[in-house]
Design an enzyme around this catalytic site. Structure first.
Site, PDB file in Angstrom:
ATOM      1  N   HIS A 173       0.833  -1.211   0.000  1.00 32.30           N
ATOM      2  CA  HIS A 173       0.000   0.000   0.000  1.00 32.30           C
ATOM      3  C   HIS A 173       0.863   1.255   0.000  1.00 32.30           C
ATOM      4  O   HIS A 173       2.069   1.228   0.322  1.00 32.30           O
ATOM      5  CB  HIS A 173      -0.932   0.007   1.225  1.00 32.30           C
ATOM      6  CG  HIS A 173      -0.218   0.123   2.545  1.00 32.30           C
ATOM      7  ND1 HIS A 173       0.183   1.326   3.081  1.00 32.30           N
ATOM      8  CD2 HIS A 173       0.161  -0.841   3.437  1.00 32.30           C
ATOM      9  CE1 HIS A 173       0.766   1.118   4.249  1.00 32.30           C
ATOM     10  NE2 HIS A 173       0.782  -0.183   4.495  1.00 32.30           N
TER      11      HIS A 173
ATOM     12  N   CYS B  78       2.941  -4.834   6.689  1.00 32.22           N
ATOM     13  CA  CYS B  78       2.637  -4.538   5.293  1.00 32.22           C
ATOM     14  C   CYS B  78       3.886  -4.041   4.562  1.00 32.22           C
ATOM     15  O   CYS B  78       4.930  -3.802   5.173  1.00 32.22           O
ATOM     16  CB  CYS B  78       1.534  -3.481   5.198  1.00 32.22           C
ATOM     17  SG  CYS B  78      -0.110  -4.072   5.664  1.00 32.22           S
TER      18      CYS B  78
END
Length: 244
Positions: A205, A219
């Site tokens: 992301h 992440c």
């Protein structure tokens, strides 16, 4: 040199070797010596490499502007680093492209283009994807802290990235993109821009903070503008490979 058809008669015109040498030297004075033919100019990336090696380049950093920045951006773009565009302005996207280049080439990750980074741009490491897919694929090298967008066995784009810390590591393995959100998502651990989920709550992301070291909760972060440029090439089902 005398023509092959000419000869010197020793009986009719006796001449010493020293005198002959002097006469030849006098005869050659004033003759134009043709210049050697110019070498063909190198092309494409080779021309850029020669330019970088042959000239003294200034030290560049975020905020720099001008022709040297344009040269830098053009070179990084040719090497597939995501500068966001060649405009002669050393902004955040160029900074992250420089950091990604320094990571791949084992340099200090300071985002400053000094002599060592210029030298590496002359003879760079050319990364290759570990996996071959006919379409786009995402590979994250946790050791280098970079993301490769691969296609047909070639690295198509290289992005600066930051993965999970030692206490919240990014899982290694082979997955596919399972879910996407086109916008901001407020998670329990922070804001995620355009997350592409590949395993449970783990995603690639965009983020407003992408340090040069592992800093996320698991992440894979990339800069927000870089995710915007990456967004159109990723789909549900795009392969994602995470490795060290």
């Amino acid at each position: 040199m005398l023509p092959a058809s000419s000869h010197i008669s020793r009986h009719r015109h006796p001449v010493s070797r020293a005198a002959l040498g002097t006469a030849l030297l006098v005869g050659l004075v004033g003759l134009a010596v043709p210049a050697a033919p110019a070498a063909a100019a190198p092309t494409s990336a080779a021309a850029t490499a020669v330019t970088l090696a042959a000239s003294s380049q200034p030290t560049l950093r975020q905020g720099s502007r001008g022709a040297a920045v344009t040269t830098l951006q053009s070179r990084l773009t040719a090497l597939r680093y995501d500068v966001g565009g060649v405009d002669g302005i050393f902004g955040p996207s160029t900074h992250h492209a420089v950091v990604a280049f320094q990571k791949v080439n084992g340099l200090v990750r300071d985002g400053i283009v000094g002599p060592r980074t210029w030298a590496a741009l002359d003879r760079p490491v050319i990364p290759k994807p570990k996996y071959h897919h006919p379409g786009y694929s995402v590979e994250v090298n946790l050791t280098r802290q970079v993301l490769y967008l691969g296609r047909n066995g070639v690295v198509f784009r290289i992005l600066d990235a930051s993965s999970g810390t030692a206490s919240t590591p990014t899982p290694t393995g082979n997955w596919t993109v399972q879910r996407r959100i086109d916008g901001w998502r407020q998670s329990d651990l922070g804001l995620l821009w355009r997350p592409n989920y590949f395993y449970r709550g783990y995603a690639v992301h965009g983020a407003t903070s992408v340090p040069t070291y592992p800093a996320s909760h698991g992440c894979v972060r990339v800069p927000v503008p870089a995710m915007d440029r990456l967004w159109a090439t990723i789909r549900i089902g795009t392969p994602v490979h995470i490795y060290r």
